[in-house]
Scaffold this motif. Structure first.
Motif, PDB file in Angstrom:
ATOM      1  N   PHE A  68       0.827  -1.203   0.000  1.00 36.78           N
ATOM      2  CA  PHE A  68       0.000   0.000   0.000  1.00 36.78           C
ATOM      3  C   PHE A  68       0.868   1.262   0.000  1.00 36.78           C
ATOM      4  CE2 PHE A  68      -2.060   3.007   3.097  1.00 36.78           C
ATOM      5  CZ  PHE A  68      -2.948   3.571   2.198  1.00 36.78           C
ATOM      6  N   THR A  69       1.877   1.297   0.849  1.00 36.42           N
ATOM      7  CA  THR A  69       2.767   2.456   0.930  1.00 36.42           C
ATOM      8  C   THR A  69       3.501   2.672  -0.386  1.00 36.42           C
ATOM      9  OG1 THR A  69       3.058   2.097   3.318  1.00 36.42           O
ATOM     10  CG2 THR A  69       4.700   3.460   2.200  1.00 36.42           C
ATOM     11  N   LEU A  70       3.996   1.600  -0.981  1.00 32.64           N
ATOM     12  CA  LEU A  70       4.696   1.722  -2.260  1.00 32.64           C
ATOM     13  C   LEU A  70       3.761   2.254  -3.343  1.00 32.64           C
ATOM     14  CD1 LEU A  70       7.090   1.284  -4.143  1.00 32.64           C
ATOM     15  CD2 LEU A  70       6.403  -1.118  -4.352  1.00 32.64           C
ATOM     16  N   CYS A  71       2.538   1.764  -3.383  1.00 34.08           N
ATOM     17  CA  CYS A  71       1.583   2.233  -4.409  1.00 34.08           C
ATOM     18  C   CYS A  71       1.294   3.724  -4.257  1.00 34.08           C
ATOM     19  CB  CYS A  71       0.291   1.427  -4.326  1.00 34.08           C
ATOM     20  SG  CYS A  71       0.408  -0.256  -4.961  1.00 34.08           S
ATOM     21  N   LEU A  72       1.146   4.205  -3.031  1.00 40.81           N
ATOM     22  CA  LEU A  72       0.878   5.624  -2.834  1.00 40.81           C
ATOM     23  C   LEU A  72       2.081   6.472  -3.225  1.00 40.81           C
ATOM     24  CD1 LEU A  72      -1.283   6.061   0.370  1.00 40.81           C
ATOM     25  CD2 LEU A  72      -1.926   5.413  -1.940  1.00 40.81           C
ATOM     26  N   LEU A  73       3.279   6.006  -2.931  1.00 36.46           N
ATOM     27  CA  LEU A  73       4.469   6.740  -3.351  1.00 36.46           C
ATOM     28  C   LEU A  73       4.564   6.806  -4.872  1.00 36.46           C
ATOM     29  CD1 LEU A  73       7.105   5.496  -0.747  1.00 36.46           C
ATOM     30  CD2 LEU A  73       6.596   7.891  -1.268  1.00 36.46           C
ATOM     31  N   LEU A  74       4.268   5.710  -5.532  1.00 33.73           N
ATOM     32  CA  LEU A  74       4.293   5.709  -6.993  1.00 33.73           C
ATOM     33  C   LEU A  74       3.208   6.626  -7.561  1.00 33.73           C
ATOM     34  CD1 LEU A  74       4.934   1.901  -7.537  1.00 33.73           C
ATOM     35  CD2 LEU A  74       6.482   3.756  -8.183  1.00 33.73           C
ATOM     36  N   ALA A  75       2.047   6.673  -6.905  1.00 34.26           N
ATOM     37  CA  ALA A  75       0.995   7.590  -7.344  1.00 34.26           C
ATOM     38  C   ALA A  75       1.438   9.036  -7.182  1.00 34.26           C
ATOM     39  CB  ALA A  75      -0.283   7.327  -6.550  1.00 34.26           C
ATOM     40  N   ALA A  76       2.116   9.344  -6.072  1.00 37.01           N
ATOM     41  CA  ALA A  76       2.608  10.704  -5.852  1.00 37.01           C
ATOM     42  C   ALA A  76       3.680  11.077  -6.868  1.00 37.01           C
ATOM     43  CB  ALA A  76       3.161  10.832  -4.435  1.00 37.01           C
ATOM     44  N   GLU A  77       4.546  10.122  -7.197  1.00 37.32           N
ATOM     45  CA  GLU A  77       5.600  10.391  -8.188  1.00 37.32           C
ATOM     46  C   GLU A  77       4.996  10.675  -9.555  1.00 37.32           C
ATOM     47  OE1 GLU A  77       8.481   9.723 -11.304  1.00 37.32           O
ATOM     48  OE2 GLU A  77       6.748   8.419 -10.876  1.00 37.32           O
ATOM     49  N   ALA A  78       3.989   9.898  -9.943  1.00 35.48           N
ATOM     50  CA  ALA A  78       3.329  10.131 -11.229  1.00 35.48           C
ATOM     51  C   ALA A  78       2.589  11.462 -11.231  1.00 35.48           C
ATOM     52  CB  ALA A  78       2.370   8.981 -11.539  1.00 35.48           C
ATOM     53  N   THR A  79       1.953  11.804 -10.130  1.00 39.05           N
ATOM     54  CA  THR A  79       1.258  13.091 -10.032  1.00 39.05           C
ATOM     55  C   THR A  79       2.245  14.248 -10.109  1.00 39.05           C
ATOM     56  OG1 THR A  79      -0.477  12.091  -8.673  1.00 39.05           O
ATOM     57  CG2 THR A  79      -0.289  14.486  -8.615  1.00 39.05           C
ATOM     58  N   GLN A  80       3.381  14.090  -9.501  1.00 41.75           N
ATOM     59  CA  GLN A  80       4.406  15.134  -9.556  1.00 41.75           C
ATOM     60  C   GLN A  80       4.828  15.405 -10.994  1.00 41.75           C
ATOM     61  OE1 GLN A  80       8.586  14.240  -8.476  1.00 41.75           O
ATOM     62  NE2 GLN A  80       8.334  15.737  -6.828  1.00 41.75           N
ATOM     63  N   ARG A  81       5.033  14.343 -11.776  1.00 41.79           N
ATOM     64  CA  ARG A  81       5.401  14.521 -13.181  1.00 41.79           C
ATOM     65  C   ARG A  81       4.259  15.146 -13.971  1.00 41.79           C
ATOM     66  NH1 ARG A  81       5.874   9.957 -15.743  1.00 41.79           N
ATOM     67  NH2 ARG A  81       5.458   8.454 -14.074  1.00 41.79           N
ATOM     68  N   ALA A  82       3.032  14.698 -13.669  1.00 40.71           N
ATOM     69  CA  ALA A  82       1.878  15.251 -14.380  1.00 40.71           C
ATOM     70  C   ALA A  82       1.713  16.735 -14.089  1.00 40.71           C
ATOM     71  CB  ALA A  82       0.617  14.488 -13.983  1.00 40.71           C
ATOM     72  N   LEU A 130      -1.744   7.327 -14.906  1.00 40.32           N
ATOM     73  CA  LEU A 130      -0.919   6.322 -14.221  1.00 40.32           C
ATOM     74  C   LEU A 130      -1.048   6.468 -12.706  1.00 40.32           C
ATOM     75  CD1 LEU A 130       1.134   4.028 -14.388  1.00 40.32           C
ATOM     76  CD2 LEU A 130       2.941   5.764 -14.491  1.00 40.32           C
ATOM     77  N   ALA A 131      -1.117   7.706 -12.230  1.00 40.66           N
ATOM     78  CA  ALA A 131      -1.324   7.921 -10.798  1.00 40.66           C
ATOM     79  C   ALA A 131      -2.640   7.297 -10.355  1.00 40.66           C
ATOM     80  CB  ALA A 131      -1.310   9.417 -10.483  1.00 40.66           C
ATOM     81  N   GLY A 132      -3.686   7.422 -11.178  1.00 39.50           N
ATOM     82  CA  GLY A 132      -4.958   6.790 -10.858  1.00 39.50           C
ATOM     83  C   GLY A 132      -4.851   5.277 -10.789  1.00 39.50           C
ATOM     84  N   VAL A 133      -4.051   4.707 -11.683  1.00 34.85           N
ATOM     85  CA  VAL A 133      -3.838   3.256 -11.656  1.00 34.85           C
ATOM     86  C   VAL A 133      -3.156   2.845 -10.355  1.00 34.85           C
ATOM     87  CG1 VAL A 133      -2.613   1.344 -12.750  1.00 34.85           C
ATOM     88  CG2 VAL A 133      -3.782   3.047 -14.163  1.00 34.85           C
TER      89      VAL A 133
END
Length: 754
Positions: A161-175, A186-189
Motif C-alpha cells: 500500500f505504501t509503495l503504491c501511494l508513493l508511486l501515485a505521488a511520483e506520477a502526479t508530480q510529473r503530471a 498512471l497515478a490513478g492506476v
C-alpha cells in the motif's frame, strides 16, 4: 580518403552506477547506495528466522494450491471463504511462495523488496522537489523511523500500500510539472492498486494528489479538471475491479466473502473494513450487511466486543502453559492465562488489567507513546516545515514547484493524521507507515528550505534553530517515557539539541569570521539530535529481546516500558516461530488461544491449537489428520472445525482442505445451519472437530447465538463422537489442569440424513 574514427559514447550512458550524475555532488550516489544497502539489511535482518502472520499465511498457503484461491484470496484451500480483506496485498507473497516454496522468509521477501523500492521512489520524489541533499535527508529519516523498519519486515497490507501511494505521488508530480494526462492516469492506476491492498484507505491520498495537480499544473483550469476526471474514472475502475468480478460471479462458483452477512464484496469493503472503524463517532455499519468488528477510535469508546471473552482456548498439543498478553480491543487491556490438558483442553480467563486501552484510543492517540515512539519523532520539524514552506512561498507563481511539494506532503500528512485520530487503530502500528512517508519527506525538504533561509540571515534564520529545539525536546520527552530502555538516550538527545541550537545561534551569518564552519557543525549536530532517538529504536531489529512484533513495532512497547517488554502479536497477527515454538522476541509462551477483547487486538499468543515443534503438527494433530484423511472418502473436506484458528495448523502445515466456520470474527453466518446440514447430507463433510474457539457461543450483550454455535449444538446432538483411541489419542483429560478446564477437542462423525 579521410578516415572517420567513431568514438564510443561517453557521459551518463556509461556512468558507473556508484558515480553521481554531473548535476549532483560527488557524494550523492554513493550516499544513496549506502542508504539502500542499510535499508535492505534492516528490513531483511533475521529473515531466515521470520515468522508466519498466521491469519494471512493460511490464505497464502491456500493461494499456492490453486489459481482460484489466488484470485479470490481464499482463506482455506477448499475455497469456502475469503479473507476479510481484498487479496491484492497477498498476491506478491503467494507468487513468492510459488517460486521459492512455502516458507516464512518467502512471504517476508516481497515486503523487503517493496521497502527498498519505496525508498528509491521517495528519493526521486524529494530530489525533484527540493534537491538531492533534501532527498538524502528524507531517505535517512525514513530509514531510521522505527515503524518503517517494522513495516517492511511484516507480511501485512501496508508495505504494498505504501509503495503504491508513493508511486501515485511520483506520477502526479510529473503530471503537475508538465500538465500531461498520461502520468496522471498512471497515478490513478497506482491509487487503484493501492485500493487492492488497503481498500478505501488508499483514497485518503486523493485530496493531496488532486490539490497538487489542480493548483500547480501549467495548463488551463478546464483542462486540469478534465484530466482529473479521466484519472478519477480510471482509478475507480481499477479500485472496483475485484469487487465487481466477485459480484458478477454466482455465489455458488466462488468463496463466501468474509466479514459480511450478505456475501457482498462491497459490504466487506465499505461496511466491515471502513465504517466499522469509525463506530466511536456514532457511525454504524449495521445497514451495510457487514459484521461489526472493530473498536477504539476517536472517542475511545469500545465496540461490540468490549470486555467480552469469547470462546475458549483449545489445542491438540499436550502440556500446560501460560500465555501472557495484552488485549487491545474495546478500549481496555486484558491478560489471559491458559492451561492445556492431554488433548490440549484449554481454559482462558480474561482479566481486565488496564484502563482505557493504554494510549491508543481517542483523538490524541497519535501523540501517545505507543504510536509516537514508532512514528512521531519528527512531528515538530515536519510541522514547522509545512508552515514555513507555505508561508514563505506566498506570492510565487501558481506553478511554483517548492510550494506544490509542501502542499503535497502537508495535505497527505494532515489527511491521514485525522483519519487515524478519528478511527480505530487497535495496536496496529504498521498502519503508521503511511504517516512516516510525509514526515520523512517534510524533514528533508524542510531542513533544506530552513538551511537556505538560515544562511540568508534575517528573521527567517531563526526557523531552523527553533525547529531543532522543538524536535529535540519532543524526542527527549518520548525517550524519557522508557526509563529502563537506554536511560542515557533522553539526556543525550537533550544535550545534542542544546549544543546544536547554540552553534546555530552563534554562527549566524555575519556574527563570527568562522561562521561557515560553525554553521555546518551546527547543522550536523542538529541532524544527529533529531535522528538519534528514532535510530536507537530502529536498530533494535538486531536485538532479539526487542526485534519486532506482528504489529510492525520495533523496540520497546508503550504498554510495558521495561527492558524486553514488547507487545506480543496474537490472534489475527499471531506470528508462529517456524523453527521454534515461541514467538521470537515477544516472550510469549505456549498456552491456549482464547477469548479476545476486540477484533484486531488479542491477548496472549497461544499455540494456535498446539502448533508443534518446528511449525509442524503435533503428534495428536497428525493422527487426527491421518485418521480423517483415511476415512474421507469422496468428501470435499477432511473435516470442519469451529474457528479459523482451529483450522490454521492443518492448513499451514499440509494445505489440508479443512472447513472453518464463522469467518475471522466467528460471527459470519457461513455456513448457516441449513447449509452445513446440506454439506453433510451430500457427503461433502463427514467429520467435525469441536472444542472451543471463537464464535461458538452467545454474542456479547445477549444478542442471540451465532450460526457456528447452532451448528455446534446440532453436531453434538446429531453426530457420533469418534473415540480418541481410534486415532491414537486418549479419551480422558489429563489430571492437573486448572480448575474450570473444559473438555478436550472432540472429533465427531456426521452421517447423511440425521
Amino acid at each position: 580518403m579521410a578516415t572517420t574514427v567513431l568514438t564510443p559514447p561517453t557521459g551518463a550512458a556509461r556512468r558507473a552506477p556508484w558515480r553521481s550524475p554531473a548535476d549532483q555532488p560527488a557524494y550523492a550516489r554513493p550516499a544513496l547506495l549506502l542508504i539502500i544497502v542499510l535499508a535492505a539489511v534492516l528490513y531483511a535482518w533475521g529473515i531466515d528466522h521470520s515468522q508466519y502472520h498466521t491469519f494471512y499465511a493460511n490464505a497464502v498457503r491456500s493461494m499456492t494450491e490453486s489459481w482460484k484461491a489466488f484470485f479470490y484470496g481464499s482463506f482455506d484451500p477448499g475455497n469456502s471463504i475469503t479473507l476479510d480483506k481484498l487479496p491484492g496485498f497477498l498476491w506478491p507473497q503467494a507468487l513468492s511462495a510459488r517460486i521459492f516454496g512455502f516458507h516464512p522468509w518467502a512471504l517476508i521477501l516481497p515486503q523487503v523488496l517493496e521497502g527498498v523500492a519505496s525508498m528509491l521512489v521517495l528519493h526521486r520524489l524529494v530530489r525533484r522537489w527540493a534537491g538531492v541533499n533534501a532527498a538524502l535527508i528524507a531517505c535517512t529519516a525514513f530509514l531510521l523511523t522505527p515503524v518503517a523498519v517494522g513495516l517492511f519486515r511484516t507480511a501485512v497490507e501496508d508495505p504494498a500500500f505504501t509503495l503504491c501511494l508513493l508511486l501515485a505521488a511520483e506520477a502526479t508530480q510529473r503530471a503537475a510539472r508538465d500538465g500531461r494526462l498520461r502520468p496522471l492516469v498512471l497515478a490513478g492506476v497506482w491509487v487503484g492498486l493501492g485500493f487492492q491492498a488497503k481498500m478505501l484507505e488508499a483514497w485518503a491520498v486523493l485530496p493531496a494528489l488532486t490539490l497538487v495537480y489542480l493548483l500547480s499544473a501549467p495548463i488551463t483550469l478546464r483542462r486540469r479538471l478534465a484530466h482529473l476526471g479521466v484519472s478519477a474514472v480510471v482509478m475507480t475502475a481499477v479500485s472496483a475491479s475485484w469487487m465487481l468480478a466477485v459480484t458478477l460471479t454466482p455465489a455458488k462458483d466462488r468463496p463466501y466473502v468474509d466479514g459480511t452477512t450478505n456475501n457482498s464484496a462491497f459490504s466487506m469493503v465499505v461496511g466491515y473494513n471502513f465504517l466499522n472503524r469509525f463506530s466511536s463517532l456514532g457511525i454504524s455499519a449495521a445497514s451495510t450487511g457487514s459484521v461489526s468488528a472493530t473498536q477504539g477510535g476517536g472517542g475511545g469508546r469500545g465496540g461490540p466486543w468490549q470486555g467480552a471473552g469469547l470462546g475458549q482456548g483449545t489445542g491438540l498439543g499436550q502440556g500446560t502453559g501460560r500465555a501472557g498478553g495484552t488485549g487491545l480491543g474495546g478500549g481496555a487491556q486484558y491478560r489471559r492465562t491458559g492451561t492445556r490438558g492431554a488433548l490440549g483442553a484449554g481454559t482462558n480467563a480474561v482479566h481486565r488489567t488496564g484502563g482505557q486501552g493504554g494510549d491508543e484510543n481517542g483523538w490524541s492517540k497519535m501523540f501517545g507513546t505507543s504510536l509516537a515512539s514508532q512514528t512521531g519523532w519528527l512531528y515538530p520539524i515536519a510541522a514547522v516545515a509545512v508552515v514555513c514552506g507555505l508561508l514563505w512561498c506566498r506570492g510565487r507563481p501558481r506553478t511554483d514547484r517548492t510550494r506544490s511539494g509542501f502542499l503535497l506532503w502537508g495535505t497527505w500528512l494532515t489527511t491521514y493524521f485525522l483519519v487515524f485520530s478519528a478511527g480505530s487503530v487497535a495496536g496496529h502500528t504498521y498502519y503508521m507507515g503511511v504517516i512516516a512517508v510525509p514526515l520523512a519527506a517534510l524533514t528533508g525538504g524542510g531542513v533544506a528550505l530552513m538551511w537556505r533561509a538560515y544562511r540568508a540571515g534575517g528573521r527567517r534564520a531563526w526557523a531552523l534553530p527553533g525547529a531543532v529545539a522543538a524536535t529535540a525536546a519532543w524526542s527527549a520527552y518520548l525517550a524519557g517515557q522508557f526509563p529502563s530502555f537506554l536511560p542515557w538516550l533522553a539526556p543525550a538527545v537533550g544535550v545534542l539539541g542544546l549544543g546544536a541550537v547554540v552553534l546555530l545561534v552563534w554562527a549566524r551569518p555575519g556574527r563570527t569570521p568562522s561562521g561557515g564552519r560553525l554553521a555546518l557543525a551546527g547543522l550536523a549536530a542538529s541532524l544527529t539530535a533529531v535522528l538519534l532517538a528514532p535510530s536507537a529504536w530502529a536498530v533494535q531489529v538486531f536485538n532479539p529481546s526487542y526485534s519486532s512484533t506482528g504489529m510492525g513495532a520495533v523496540g520497546p512497547s508503550a504498554t510495558h516500558r521495561g527492558h524486553g517488554s514488547v507487545i506480543s502479536a496474537a490472534g489475527r497477527t499471531g506470528r508462529l516461530a517456524w523453527g521454534g515454538g515461541a514467538t521470537r522476541g515477544t516472550r510469549a509462551t505456549r498456552g491456549g488461544m482464547g477469548g479476545f477483547g476486540g477484533v484486531g487486538g488479542f491477548g496472549g499468543v497461544g499455540g494456535f491449537g498446539g502448533i508443534g515443534v518446528k511449525g509442524g503438527l503435533t503428534a495428536v494433530q497428525r493422527e487426527v489428520l491421518d485418521y480423517t484423511t483415511e476415512h474421507q472418502g469422496s468428501a470435499a473436506y477432511v473435516f470442519a472445525t469451529t474457528s479459523w484458528n482451529g483450522a490454521s495448523p492443518y492448513i499451514l502445515a499440509t494445505g489440508a482442505h479443512v472447513l472453518p466456520l464463522g469467518g475471522f470474527s466467528g460471527r459470519v453466518p457461513f455456513p448457516t445451519e441449513a447449509q452445513f446440514r446440506e454439506l453433510v447430507d451430500t457427503g461433502k463433510v463427514r467429520y467435525v472437530l469441536l472444542g472451543g474457539g471463537r464464535g461458538t457461543g452467545a454474542l456479547p450483550g445477549g444478542g442471540g447465538t451465532t450460526a457456528t454455535a447452532r451448528i455446534t449444538d446440532w453436531v453434538r446432538s446429531a453426530c457420533t463422537p469418534v473415540p480418541a483411541s481410534a486415532y491414537g489419542g486418549t479419551d480422558s483429560a489429563a489430571a492437573g489442569t486448572a480448575a474450570g478446564a473444559v473438555a478436550a477437542q472432540t472429533l465427531y462423525r456426521c452421517t447423511p440424513g440425521r
